[in-house]
Design a protein around this motif. Structure first.
Motif, PDB file in Angstrom:
ATOM      1  N   ASP A  19      76.242 -61.126 116.992  1.00  0.00           N
ATOM      2  CA  ASP A  19      76.258 -62.069 115.873  1.00  0.00           C
ATOM      3  C   ASP A  19      75.075 -63.029 115.989  1.00  0.00           C
ATOM      4  OD1 ASP A  19      77.161 -63.232 113.571  1.00  0.00           O
ATOM      5  OD2 ASP A  19      78.612 -64.532 114.578  1.00  0.00           O
ATOM      6  N   ARG A  20      74.520 -63.408 114.837  1.00  0.00           N
ATOM      7  CA  ARG A  20      73.369 -64.307 114.794  1.00  0.00           C
ATOM      8  C   ARG A  20      73.601 -65.372 113.721  1.00  0.00           C
ATOM      9  NH1 ARG A  20      68.873 -62.225 117.352  1.00  0.00           N
ATOM     10  NH2 ARG A  20      68.992 -60.039 118.004  1.00  0.00           N
ATOM     11  N   PRO A  21      73.002 -66.534 113.864  1.00  0.00           N
ATOM     12  CA  PRO A  21      73.195 -67.602 112.861  1.00  0.00           C
ATOM     13  C   PRO A  21      72.809 -67.150 111.454  1.00  0.00           C
ATOM     14  CG  PRO A  21      72.188 -68.500 114.839  1.00  0.00           C
ATOM     15  CD  PRO A  21      72.211 -67.015 115.022  1.00  0.00           C
ATOM     16  N   GLU A  22      71.723 -66.369 111.339  1.00  0.00           N
ATOM     17  CA  GLU A  22      71.277 -65.960 110.000  1.00  0.00           C
ATOM     18  C   GLU A  22      72.257 -65.007 109.318  1.00  0.00           C
ATOM     19  OE1 GLU A  22      68.611 -63.750 113.019  1.00  0.00           O
ATOM     20  OE2 GLU A  22      69.540 -65.723 112.773  1.00  0.00           O
ATOM     21  N   PHE A  23      73.184 -64.398 110.079  1.00  0.00           N
ATOM     22  CA  PHE A  23      74.203 -63.541 109.474  1.00  0.00           C
ATOM     23  C   PHE A  23      75.175 -64.372 108.633  1.00  0.00           C
ATOM     24  CE2 PHE A  23      74.115 -59.862 112.809  1.00  0.00           C
ATOM     25  CZ  PHE A  23      72.792 -59.618 112.470  1.00  0.00           C
ATOM     26  N   HIS A  24      75.148 -65.690 108.794  1.00  0.00           N
ATOM     27  CA  HIS A  24      76.082 -66.580 108.101  1.00  0.00           C
ATOM     28  C   HIS A  24      75.380 -67.468 107.074  1.00  0.00           C
ATOM     29  CE1 HIS A  24      79.312 -65.653 111.051  1.00  0.00           C
ATOM     30  NE2 HIS A  24      78.285 -65.463 111.848  1.00  0.00           N
ATOM     31  N   ASP A  25      74.098 -67.257 106.876  1.00  0.00           N
ATOM     32  CA  ASP A  25      73.318 -68.123 105.992  1.00  0.00           C
ATOM     33  C   ASP A  25      72.360 -67.256 105.191  1.00  0.00           C
ATOM     34  OD1 ASP A  25      71.020 -69.753 105.101  1.00  0.00           O
ATOM     35  OD2 ASP A  25      72.011 -71.365 106.215  1.00  0.00           O
ATOM     36  N   ARG A  26      72.579 -67.185 103.873  1.00  0.00           N
ATOM     37  CA  ARG A  26      71.782 -66.274 103.040  1.00  0.00           C
ATOM     38  C   ARG A  26      70.300 -66.644 103.063  1.00  0.00           C
ATOM     39  NH1 ARG A  26      72.530 -63.319  98.200  1.00  0.00           N
ATOM     40  NH2 ARG A  26      74.660 -62.944  98.897  1.00  0.00           N
ATOM     41  N   ALA A  27      69.983 -67.921 102.998  1.00  0.00           N
ATOM     42  CA  ALA A  27      68.578 -68.337 102.999  1.00  0.00           C
ATOM     43  C   ALA A  27      67.900 -67.954 104.305  1.00  0.00           C
ATOM     44  CB  ALA A  27      68.473 -69.838 102.768  1.00  0.00           C
ATOM     45  N   ALA A  28      68.588 -68.146 105.419  1.00  0.00           N
ATOM     46  CA  ALA A  28      68.026 -67.774 106.721  1.00  0.00           C
ATOM     47  C   ALA A  28      67.858 -66.266 106.821  1.00  0.00           C
ATOM     48  CB  ALA A  28      68.916 -68.292 107.843  1.00  0.00           C
ATOM     49  N   LEU A  29      68.803 -65.532 106.259  1.00  0.00           N
ATOM     50  CA  LEU A  29      68.711 -64.076 106.288  1.00  0.00           C
ATOM     51  C   LEU A  29      67.523 -63.595 105.461  1.00  0.00           C
ATOM     52  CD1 LEU A  29      70.223 -61.534 107.328  1.00  0.00           C
ATOM     53  CD2 LEU A  29      71.389 -61.476 105.128  1.00  0.00           C
ATOM     54  N   GLU A  30      67.324 -64.196 104.306  1.00  0.00           N
ATOM     55  CA  GLU A  30      66.188 -63.821 103.456  1.00  0.00           C
ATOM     56  C   GLU A  30      64.869 -64.075 104.193  1.00  0.00           C
ATOM     57  OE1 GLU A  30      66.134 -62.413 100.506  1.00  0.00           O
ATOM     58  OE2 GLU A  30      68.282 -62.419 100.113  1.00  0.00           O
ATOM     59  N   ALA A  31      64.794 -65.166 104.937  1.00  0.00           N
ATOM     60  CA  ALA A  31      63.572 -65.478 105.686  1.00  0.00           C
ATOM     61  C   ALA A  31      63.310 -64.448 106.772  1.00  0.00           C
ATOM     62  CB  ALA A  31      63.686 -66.882 106.294  1.00  0.00           C
ATOM     63  N   VAL A  32      64.349 -64.007 107.422  1.00  0.00           N
ATOM     64  CA  VAL A  32      64.216 -62.997 108.475  1.00  0.00           C
ATOM     65  C   VAL A  32      63.675 -61.685 107.900  1.00  0.00           C
ATOM     66  CG1 VAL A  32      65.573 -61.497 109.996  1.00  0.00           C
ATOM     67  CG2 VAL A  32      65.913 -63.961 110.066  1.00  0.00           C
ATOM     68  N   LEU A  33      64.110 -61.341 106.701  1.00  0.00           N
ATOM     69  CA  LEU A  33      63.664 -60.089 106.085  1.00  0.00           C
ATOM     70  C   LEU A  33      62.145 -60.079 105.872  1.00  0.00           C
ATOM     71  CD1 LEU A  33      66.409 -59.462 103.358  1.00  0.00           C
ATOM     72  CD2 LEU A  33      66.198 -58.402 105.608  1.00  0.00           C
ATOM     73  N   ASP A  34      61.560 -61.241 105.705  1.00  0.00           N
ATOM     74  CA  ASP A  34      60.119 -61.329 105.463  1.00  0.00           C
ATOM     75  C   ASP A  34      59.303 -61.516 106.731  1.00  0.00           C
ATOM     76  OD1 ASP A  34      60.135 -61.068 102.639  1.00  0.00           O
ATOM     77  OD2 ASP A  34      60.892 -63.126 102.474  1.00  0.00           O
ATOM     78  N   ASP A  35      59.972 -61.566 107.862  1.00  0.00           N
ATOM     79  CA  ASP A  35      59.281 -61.775 109.141  1.00  0.00           C
ATOM     80  C   ASP A  35      58.888 -60.424 109.738  1.00  0.00           C
ATOM     81  OD1 ASP A  35      58.407 -62.377 111.670  1.00  0.00           O
ATOM     82  OD2 ASP A  35      60.192 -63.507 112.268  1.00  0.00           O
ATOM     83  N   PRO A  36      57.582 -60.115 109.826  1.00  0.00           N
ATOM     84  CA  PRO A  36      57.166 -58.799 110.335  1.00  0.00           C
ATOM     85  C   PRO A  36      57.534 -58.575 111.797  1.00  0.00           C
ATOM     86  CG  PRO A  36      55.271 -60.246 110.058  1.00  0.00           C
ATOM     87  CD  PRO A  36      56.444 -60.949 109.432  1.00  0.00           C
ATOM     88  N   ALA A  37      57.855 -59.629 112.513  1.00  0.00           N
ATOM     89  CA  ALA A  37      58.214 -59.483 113.930  1.00  0.00           C
ATOM     90  C   ALA A  37      59.718 -59.314 114.126  1.00  0.00           C
ATOM     91  CB  ALA A  37      57.720 -60.688 114.720  1.00  0.00           C
ATOM     92  N   SER A  38      60.480 -59.380 113.024  1.00  0.00           N
ATOM     93  CA  SER A  38      61.936 -59.347 113.142  1.00  0.00           C
ATOM     94  C   SER A  38      62.503 -57.963 112.842  1.00  0.00           C
ATOM     95  CB  SER A  38      62.576 -60.361 112.191  1.00  0.00           C
ATOM     96  OG  SER A  38      63.969 -60.223 112.185  1.00  0.00           O
ATOM     97  N   GLU A  39      63.464 -57.561 113.656  1.00  0.00           N
ATOM     98  CA  GLU A  39      64.244 -56.345 113.379  1.00  0.00           C
ATOM     99  C   GLU A  39      65.717 -56.692 113.555  1.00  0.00           C
ATOM    100  OE1 GLU A  39      62.940 -52.883 115.541  1.00  0.00           O
ATOM    101  OE2 GLU A  39      60.861 -53.563 115.505  1.00  0.00           O
ATOM    102  N   ARG A  40      66.122 -57.784 112.927  1.00  0.00           N
ATOM    103  CA  ARG A  40      67.464 -58.328 113.144  1.00  0.00           C
ATOM    104  C   ARG A  40      68.556 -57.459 112.524  1.00  0.00           C
ATOM    105  NH1 ARG A  40      67.006 -63.816 114.587  1.00  0.00           N
ATOM    106  NH2 ARG A  40      65.189 -63.943 115.942  1.00  0.00           N
ATOM    107  N   LEU A  41      68.280 -56.846 111.370  1.00  0.00           N
ATOM    108  CA  LEU A  41      69.315 -56.088 110.670  1.00  0.00           C
ATOM    109  C   LEU A  41      69.265 -54.611 111.042  1.00  0.00           C
ATOM    110  CD1 LEU A  41      69.156 -57.630 107.093  1.00  0.00           C
ATOM    111  CD2 LEU A  41      70.717 -58.171 108.948  1.00  0.00           C
ATOM    112  N   PRO A  42      70.426 -53.983 111.273  1.00  0.00           N
ATOM    113  CA  PRO A  42      70.443 -52.552 111.577  1.00  0.00           C
ATOM    114  C   PRO A  42      70.155 -51.733 110.329  1.00  0.00           C
ATOM    115  CG  PRO A  42      72.671 -53.383 111.433  1.00  0.00           C
ATOM    116  CD  PRO A  42      71.770 -54.575 111.325  1.00  0.00           C
ATOM    117  N   SER A  43      69.867 -50.466 110.527  1.00  0.00           N
ATOM    118  CA  SER A  43      69.488 -49.592 109.422  1.00  0.00           C
ATOM    119  C   SER A  43      70.577 -49.500 108.356  1.00  0.00           C
ATOM    120  CB  SER A  43      69.166 -48.191 109.953  1.00  0.00           C
ATOM    121  OG  SER A  43      68.704 -47.349 108.929  1.00  0.00           O
TER     122      SER A  43
END
Length: 386
Positions: free
Chosen positions: A141-165
């Motif tokens: 579990d990660r904080p961004e899994f509970h916050d839509r704005a934080a999750l959207e930011a992670v999606l745009d981060d080229p260094a992030s692979e937070r979400l599974p396929s």
């Protein structure tokens, strides 16, 4: 039908079966929606369903089907009879790379573009996306899994692979392609709090999670019997033996954990949290795709007497699952045409861990499904007239 995991055993079996049904080479045995209860429900005909999908493997579909036939799962004569249709489906399967391509938002858009292109090229009324890919380990579990704005930011981060396929495919289907979606696996998919309302916001129906095909199906039939008769179940132990791709995948302790949780959740909801439910899944390669499940039930009866029930279930899990994903495609098409959005609780009939519902008793689920389908068919007809 757009399969995530389109060259896996379940999708291949469903594609062969759908081709055989369309050609009149097989009867719709095992299909819930082919029963008389659905005679008054306008569902897509088998011949009107077109198959495409994503996979990380590029093995030709007909070769995958022949391998399943050599293992005894499919009739070889049937595979050869529908081989031209399988070759045609191959042209609509798109390869997913095993390594990231840019940001995760880029990956979502690529997957969604494949779905939209498939819909446009075939002039389809809609595409129903069904995830039948291999089970993934559940991420921490990660904080961004509970916050839509934080999750959207992670999606745009080229260094992030937070979400599974599985989650990338679900977002691609629901939000980016506007497609009804079902998760037939225990992978994370849309099971992130920040994505809880995504389907309703996107205006599409969704259903999940983790298909109920064999042992768990039997459990949700038998457990209500004990409860209704006032017999207190003390323990319900289970053991699963299987080989093939699923056996190899579930040999991974991380991947098997999500499966164990979903398989036991229904028992606890039906019988209480104090029931002891040891369960393990073992990879036995020589069994191939033939799965065997043993259950041992210990219950307390009148005057403190012992009651014991033992069951053995043995079947090809993919031939149990394949008709269900065809059912789901037909029913989600119905829901979409009627303007239904968000999780469809009544489709919990097909799942171990149903979205939007806490009902696990199979008989009640079956009644709810038929009632919902009849109501939704009327709603769809009214929408078409309007």
């Amino acid at each position: 039908m757009w399969f995530v995991g389109a060259r896996g055993s379940v999708a291949t079996t469903a594609t062969v079966g759908l081709a055989a049904l369309a050609e009149g080479l097989a009867a719709p045995v095992g299909l819930t929606t082919a029963g008389p209860e659905f005679d008054g429900v306008a569902l897509p005909a088998f011949g009107d369903l077109v198959v495409g999908g994503h996979d990380v493997d590029d093995t030709p579909l007909v070769e995958r089907a022949r391998r399943l036939a050599s293992g005894g799962m499919l009739p070889a004569r049937l595979v050869e009879a529908v081989a031209p249709r399988l070759d045609a489906v191959d042209a609509d399967l798109r390869l997913l790379p095993r390594t990231p391509r840019g940001t995760q938002r880029d990956e979502i858009e690529r997957r969604a573009a494949d779905i939209r292109d498939f819909r446009e090229r075939h002039g389809l009324a809609r595409v129903v996306v069904i995830d039948v890919a291999s089970t993934e380990p559940l991420p921490a579990d990660r904080p961004e899994f509970h916050d839509r704005a934080a999750l959207e930011a992670v999606l745009d981060d080229p260094a992030s692979e937070r979400l599974p396929s599985s989650t990338l495919s679900a977002i691609a289907a629901v939000a980016a392609a506007g497609a009804p979606y079902a998760c037939f696996t225990p992978s994370l998919s849309l099971g992130i709090p920040a994505l809880q309302d995504l389907a309703a916001e996107s205006g599409v129906p969704v259903a999940g999670q983790d298909g109920k095909t064999g042992e768990t199906l039997l459990r949700t039939v038998l457990a209500p019997m004990f409860a209704s008769r006032g017999m207190r179940v003390l323990s319900w132990a289970g053991a699963n033996l299987l080989g093939g791709g699923d056996g190899a995948t579930l040999a991974d302790p991380g991947a098997v954990q999500s499966k164990l949780v979903s398989k036991n959740r229904g028992l606890h909801d039906l019988l209480g949290d104090d029931v002891v439910t040891p369960l393990h899944i073992d990879n036995v390669p020589d069994l191939g795709d033939l799965k065997t499940a043993w259950d041992h039930v210990h219950a307390e009866g009148f005057l403190d007497t012992r009651i014991t029930l033992q069951t053995t279930w043995s079947a090809y899990d993919s031939t149990l699952a394949a008709p269900l994903v065809i059912d789901l495609a037909r029913l989600l098409s119905l829901a979409d045409g009627a303007g239904v959005t968000g999780p469809v609780a009544e489709l919990g009939y097909f799942f171990k861990d149903p979205w939007g519902s806490d009902v696990h008793a199979f008989a009640r689920q079956a009644d709810d499904l038929v009632s919902w389908a009849l109501r939704t068919a009327v709603r769809r007809s009214a929408a078409q007239v309007a």
